[in-house]
Structure formats: structure tokens, C-alpha cells
Design a protein around this motif. Structure first.
Motif, PDB file in Angstrom:
ATOM      1  N   GLY A   1       0.816  -1.225   0.000  1.00 41.85           N
ATOM      2  CA  GLY A   1       0.000   0.000   0.000  1.00 41.85           C
ATOM      3  C   GLY A   1       0.845   1.268   0.000  1.00 41.85           C
ATOM      4  O   GLY A   1       0.555   2.223  -0.742  1.00 41.85           O
ATOM      5  N   ASP A   2       1.912   1.287   0.799  1.00 45.45           N
ATOM      6  CA  ASP A   2       2.745   2.501   0.908  1.00 45.45           C
ATOM      7  C   ASP A   2       3.379   2.850  -0.431  1.00 45.45           C
ATOM      8  O   ASP A   2       3.533   4.030  -0.779  1.00 45.45           O
ATOM      9  N   GLU A   3       3.744   1.821  -1.184  1.00 43.67           N
ATOM     10  CA  GLU A   3       4.382   2.068  -2.483  1.00 43.67           C
ATOM     11  C   GLU A   3       3.365   2.612  -3.492  1.00 43.67           C
ATOM     12  O   GLU A   3       3.708   3.442  -4.332  1.00 43.67           O
ATOM     13  N   LEU A   4       2.134   2.126  -3.374  1.00 43.82           N
ATOM     14  CA  LEU A   4       1.072   2.657  -4.250  1.00 43.82           C
ATOM     15  C   LEU A   4       0.923   4.150  -4.012  1.00 43.82           C
ATOM     16  O   LEU A   4       0.876   4.952  -4.952  1.00 43.82           O
ATOM     17  N   VAL A   5       0.864   4.526  -2.726  1.00 45.58           N
ATOM     18  CA  VAL A   5       0.692   5.936  -2.358  1.00 45.58           C
ATOM     19  C   VAL A   5       1.885   6.749  -2.869  1.00 45.58           C
ATOM     20  O   VAL A   5       1.712   7.823  -3.460  1.00 45.58           O
TER      21      VAL A   5
ATOM     22  N   PRO B   1      -9.867  -1.419 -10.539  1.00 42.35           N
ATOM     23  CA  PRO B   1      -9.868  -2.653 -11.342  1.00 42.35           C
ATOM     24  C   PRO B   1      -8.524  -2.928 -12.021  1.00 42.35           C
ATOM     25  O   PRO B   1      -8.197  -4.072 -12.331  1.00 42.35           O
ATOM     26  N   TRP B   2      -7.721  -1.874 -12.249  1.00 39.76           N
ATOM     27  CA  TRP B   2      -6.419  -2.078 -12.905  1.00 39.76           C
ATOM     28  C   TRP B   2      -5.537  -3.032 -12.100  1.00 39.76           C
ATOM     29  O   TRP B   2      -4.714  -3.749 -12.678  1.00 39.76           O
ATOM     30  N   LEU B   3      -5.733  -3.058 -10.770  1.00 36.25           N
ATOM     31  CA  LEU B   3      -4.896  -3.921  -9.932  1.00 36.25           C
ATOM     32  C   LEU B   3      -5.131  -5.394 -10.248  1.00 36.25           C
ATOM     33  O   LEU B   3      -4.214  -6.208 -10.216  1.00 36.25           O
ATOM     34  N   MET B   4      -6.382  -5.729 -10.555  1.00 41.35           N
ATOM     35  CA  MET B   4      -6.697  -7.118 -10.920  1.00 41.35           C
ATOM     36  C   MET B   4      -6.026  -7.443 -12.265  1.00 41.35           C
ATOM     37  O   MET B   4      -5.463  -8.530 -12.438  1.00 41.35           O
ATOM     38  N   GLU B   5      -6.062  -6.471 -13.193  1.00 44.03           N
ATOM     39  CA  GLU B   5      -5.373  -6.647 -14.486  1.00 44.03           C
ATOM     40  C   GLU B   5      -3.879  -6.869 -14.262  1.00 44.03           C
ATOM     41  O   GLU B   5      -3.249  -7.711 -14.900  1.00 44.03           O
TER      42      GLU B   5
ATOM     43  N   ILE C   1       5.410   2.443 -16.955  1.00 37.58           N
ATOM     44  CA  ILE C   1       6.670   1.694 -16.801  1.00 37.58           C
ATOM     45  C   ILE C   1       6.425   0.216 -17.087  1.00 37.58           C
ATOM     46  O   ILE C   1       5.282  -0.230 -17.190  1.00 37.58           O
ATOM     47  N   ALA C   2       7.528  -0.523 -17.203  1.00 39.55           N
ATOM     48  CA  ALA C   2       7.422  -1.945 -17.560  1.00 39.55           C
ATOM     49  C   ALA C   2       6.761  -2.728 -16.418  1.00 39.55           C
ATOM     50  O   ALA C   2       6.900  -2.370 -15.236  1.00 39.55           O
ATOM     51  N   LEU C   3       6.056  -3.793 -16.798  1.00 39.91           N
ATOM     52  CA  LEU C   3       5.353  -4.637 -15.824  1.00 39.91           C
ATOM     53  C   LEU C   3       6.304  -5.115 -14.711  1.00 39.91           C
ATOM     54  O   LEU C   3       5.979  -5.041 -13.523  1.00 39.91           O
ATOM     55  N   GLY C   4       7.486  -5.587 -15.108  1.00 37.01           N
ATOM     56  CA  GLY C   4       8.448  -6.115 -14.132  1.00 37.01           C
ATOM     57  C   GLY C   4       8.887  -5.040 -13.141  1.00 37.01           C
ATOM     58  O   GLY C   4       8.991  -5.301 -11.940  1.00 37.01           O
ATOM     59  N   ALA C   5       9.127  -3.834 -13.643  1.00 37.06           N
ATOM     60  CA  ALA C   5       9.569  -2.735 -12.773  1.00 37.06           C
ATOM     61  C   ALA C   5       8.454  -2.347 -11.809  1.00 37.06           C
ATOM     62  O   ALA C   5       8.694  -2.093 -10.618  1.00 37.06           O
ATOM     63  N   LEU C   6       7.229  -2.341 -12.310  1.00 37.02           N
ATOM     64  CA  LEU C   6       6.090  -2.004 -11.447  1.00 37.02           C
ATOM     65  C   LEU C   6       5.913  -3.079 -10.377  1.00 37.02           C
ATOM     66  O   LEU C   6       5.684  -2.774  -9.202  1.00 37.02           O
TER      67      LEU C   6
ATOM     68  N   HIS D   1       8.186  -5.042  -9.172  1.00 33.62           N
ATOM     69  CA  HIS D   1       9.302  -4.919  -8.226  1.00 33.62           C
ATOM     70  C   HIS D   1       8.984  -3.862  -7.168  1.00 33.62           C
ATOM     71  O   HIS D   1       9.318  -4.010  -5.990  1.00 33.62           O
ATOM     72  N   ARG D   2       8.284  -2.813  -7.614  1.00 34.05           N
ATOM     73  CA  ARG D   2       7.994  -1.692  -6.711  1.00 34.05           C
ATOM     74  C   ARG D   2       6.778  -1.962  -5.809  1.00 34.05           C
ATOM     75  O   ARG D   2       6.818  -1.710  -4.610  1.00 34.05           O
ATOM     76  N   ILE D   3       5.697  -2.494  -6.361  1.00 34.78           N
ATOM     77  CA  ILE D   3       4.443  -2.512  -5.575  1.00 34.78           C
ATOM     78  C   ILE D   3       3.968  -3.908  -5.154  1.00 34.78           C
ATOM     79  O   ILE D   3       2.986  -4.017  -4.432  1.00 34.78           O
ATOM     80  N   ALA D   4       4.641  -4.970  -5.612  1.00 33.54           N
ATOM     81  CA  ALA D   4       4.115  -6.317  -5.318  1.00 33.54           C
ATOM     82  C   ALA D   4       5.094  -7.149  -4.503  1.00 33.54           C
ATOM     83  O   ALA D   4       6.304  -7.058  -4.700  1.00 33.54           O
ATOM     84  N   ARG D   5       4.550  -7.904  -3.579  1.00 36.98           N
ATOM     85  CA  ARG D   5       5.369  -8.888  -2.860  1.00 36.98           C
ATOM     86  C   ARG D   5       4.779 -10.268  -3.192  1.00 36.98           C
ATOM     87  O   ARG D   5       3.594 -10.518  -2.953  1.00 36.98           O
ATOM     88  N   ILE D   6       5.614 -11.144  -3.732  1.00 39.27           N
ATOM     89  CA  ILE D   6       5.118 -12.449  -4.189  1.00 39.27           C
ATOM     90  C   ILE D   6       5.561 -13.545  -3.230  1.00 39.27           C
ATOM     91  O   ILE D   6       6.748 -13.658  -2.910  1.00 39.27           O
ATOM     92  N   THR D   7       4.595 -14.295  -2.734  1.00 38.59           N
ATOM     93  CA  THR D   7       4.885 -15.397  -1.803  1.00 38.59           C
ATOM     94  C   THR D   7       4.172 -16.655  -2.308  1.00 38.59           C
ATOM     95  O   THR D   7       3.390 -16.587  -3.262  1.00 38.59           O
ATOM     96  N   SER D   8       4.443 -17.793  -1.650  1.00 37.25           N
ATOM     97  CA  SER D   8       3.776 -19.013  -2.115  1.00 37.25           C
ATOM     98  C   SER D   8       2.274 -18.937  -1.786  1.00 37.25           C
ATOM     99  O   SER D   8       1.872 -18.294  -0.816  1.00 37.25           O
TER     100      SER D   8
END
Ligand SMILES: [Zn+2]
Ligand SMILES: [Zn+2]
Length: 339
Positions: free
Chosen positions: A181-185, A193-197, A224-229, A231-238
């Protein structure tokens, strides 16, 4: 990790089996088994997209009418899965009513059913517009253990021996995406809805170099590129794994299949109809004891498990069944550590 899936028993553990699985931030849920659903609100039932039925003993199939009643007249397709003889049981339910006035409904509800047989799967649609008469001949498909295969998750099954075939199911997220959330801000972005996309692009492993559609206010509206975005706003876990096992004989072949299906699950829902002291009763009625359920949970090294389907013979006094299963689980986990 903030989980997306929040599974829960619909009823107290001594009442009809059903596990409701709502998806966080989505107007959608899944259902394992179809016992009495009076405890679910209409809103909760209308969110269900797929129902996975273990077998058609009455305590597992009684809730069909409530789903039918609520979905009637709505623009909805609901997918149901069940074992051998499933289509004739559905047709039997549907033929218990008169449908002469439903053909003009402007929002036609459709039941989409798949019967899982040993050598194939049989698919049939029952639209309200035809008074729930099946559309054409049933479609025969080859066996596919993935009943649901979406970019973010899948549902698989295994066939267990009960008095007849009983299906057990596992729902597994491929991986889990948390948005920071902090990175989004910081980027001047708001949710939408873009977040689901964005998540779907990650799930389908889209090219990370490809520019993502959202303009970033903090970068003067640049994209910006999907990967860069990511890296900035998503945390991926199992991802989470939820498993549902009910009405099974404690045989060698069933144990193997149950342990394989439940392997490393985050949450296993497993029947425990009787206490180990009444094992002969459990064997005769083709159910598990609490000790057997805990042993399977331990062998599969699940993180959490919930018992259900307690025999009414115990009244509300079922704490001892949970203790019995917990001891078996800990015993098994301890045994595993030593080997
Ligand atoms: Zn049964
Ligand atoms: Zn049952």
C-alpha cells in the motif's frame, strides 16, 4: 502474507458438511460439498461460481435446492462437479418441480454440471430457458484431474473409496501477490480494477519488459514496464492450499491418495465421524476416526486441520475427538522428525 482465501465450515462440525471459500476483494467464492446451506446468507450463495460435491449421500447434497432457488431468474452460470451418477442426481432434483413459467425469464440461469467417472468426464448444461432440460447430448471429455485451471489457481480431485466413490478436492493458488500500500501511495496510484489486471498479467507470466497500461502520477504520467512495477508494488509469496476430505474408508490405497492430495496444505478439512475407541463402527460405516484423521494430517504435514462430520451419537460433547486427532497429528509429526 495476507491470505486471499478464508475457508470455513458452513455448519457446526456435527451438522451437514460444506466448506465455503470466499476470495478476498473479489465478488466470488467456491464451495466444497453441498450439505444444508441455511447458515449462508443469500449474498454469500450468490457469490458462488463453482461447487465441488464429494458424493450424493443426502447430508452432502441437500443444499442443492437452496442454490437453485436463489439463482433462479439471475444471469448466472454455476458450475457443479460430482462423482459417478451425478448428472442423474441433478436431473432427479430438477425434475421434482414444474418449470412451465420460467422460459420467459430475461436473466436465464444455467447449471453447468460435470460428472467425474473413472475413465472420462461427462459435461452437460441445464439452462432455465428450457425448463432445465439438458442441451443436446452430454459431452464426453478425457479424464483431467484439474477441474478448474485459472491463471491464479487450480482445483484438483482424487477418488476415494466410501460405500461408493467419494471425491476429495484440493484448491491451490499458484502463488500469492500482496500489494504494498505505501508504495502505491508513493507512486500516486489508487486501487481499482487495474490492480486485478496487473495481478492477472503476473499470473499469466506476461513479458516483464512490456509496458503496463497504468500511467504513474509520480512519474509525470509515464508508464513503466510490468516487471519494474511489480518490483515496486508487489510482494510475491507461495500460495495457499486448501484441502477437503470426507467420507472415506481407512484403507491403504485411500491413505496414500489422501496424504498425496493434502501434502503440505495450509488447511485440511477432514471428516472424523467416530472416536478411535469405536473404530469397528467407523469401519462398518466407512468413515474415519478422529485418530485416523489426525494421522493423515500429520503424514501430509499440513499446517492446520479442522475436523467435521462428527457422529450425532456424541451430542455436543466432541472436544475429546479434537484432542484425539491432535495427539495423532503430533505423534505423526514427531515420528516424521525422527526418521
Ligand atoms: Zn457418505
Ligand atoms: Zn457423510
Amino acid at each position: 502474507m495476507r491470505p486471499v482465501l478464508h475457508p470455513r465450515l458452513v455448519n457446526p462440525p456435527e451438522a451437514d458438511p460444506a466448506v465455503y471459500i470466499p476470495f478476498n476483494f473479489q465478488n466470488r467464492s467456491l464451495l466444497f460439498d453441498l450439505g444444508n446451506l441455511e447458515a449462508l446468507s443469500s449474498r454469500e450463495i450468490l457469490k458462488i461460481s463453482h461447487i465441488f460435491v464429494s458424493h450424493m449421500h443426502m447430508d452432502h447434497f441437500y443444499g442443492f435446492d437452496r442454490v437453485l432457488r436463489l439463482c433462479l431468474g439471475r444471469n448466472k452460470r454455476i458450475h457443479l462437479f460430482g462423482p459417478e451418477n451425478f448428472l442423474s442426481c441433478i436431473e432427479g432434483k430438477l425434475s421434482g418441480y414444474s418449470w412451465d413459467l420460467v422460459g420467459h425469464y430475461s436473466h436465464p440461469f444455467t447449471i453447468v454440471a460435470t460428472e467425474i467417472q473413472k475413465d472420462c468426464q461427462v459435461y452437460q448444461e441445464y439452462p432455465c430457458s428450457t425448463g432445465f432440460q439438458p442441451v443436446g447430448a452430454p459431452r464426453i471429455k478425457p479424464v483431467d484431474t484439474k477441474l478448474l485451471a485459472e491463471p491464479s489457481m487450480e482445483v484438483i480431485y482424487t477418488c476415494l473409496d466410501h460405500s461408493n466413490v467419494c471425491l476429495a478436492y484440493a484448491l491451490a493458488e499458484r502463488f500469492h501477490i500482496n500489494i504494498i500500500g505505501d508504495e502505491l501511495v508513493a507512486l500516486g496510484l489508487s486501487t481499482g480494477p487495474w490492480l486485478m489486471e496487473f495481478k492477472n498479467a503476473l499470473y499469466r507470466q506476461a513479458d516483464p519488459e512490456q509496458e503496463f497500461e497504468i500511467a504513474i502520477p509520480a512519474l509525470n504520467g509515464q508508464k513503466i514496464a510490468l516487471g519494474a512495477l511489480a518490483h515496486r508494488i508487489a510482494r510475491i509469496t507461495s500460495g495457499q492450499k486448501i484441502v477437503y476430505i470426507t467420507d472415506a474408508v481407512y484403507s491403504e490405497s485411500n491413505i496414500k491418495k489422501m496424504v498425496k492430495l493434502a501434502e503440505s496444505a495450509d488447511h485440511l478439512f477432514i471428516e472424523a465421524a467416530f472416536s478411535e475407541a469405536e473404530r469397528s463402527l467407523a469401519d462398518g460405516k466407512k468413515h474415519l476416526t478422529a485418530w485416523q484423521a489426525g494421522t493423515i494430517a500429520g503424514m501430509a504435514r499440513v499446517r492446520n486441520f479442522t475436523l467435521f462430520h462428527f457422529s450425532p451419537r456424541y451430542g455436543g460433547n466432541t472436544r475429546f475427538l479434537e484432542s484425539e486427532a491432535q495427539s495423532a497429528y503430533e505423534n505423526q509429526m514427531g515420528m516424521d522428525r525422527k526418521t
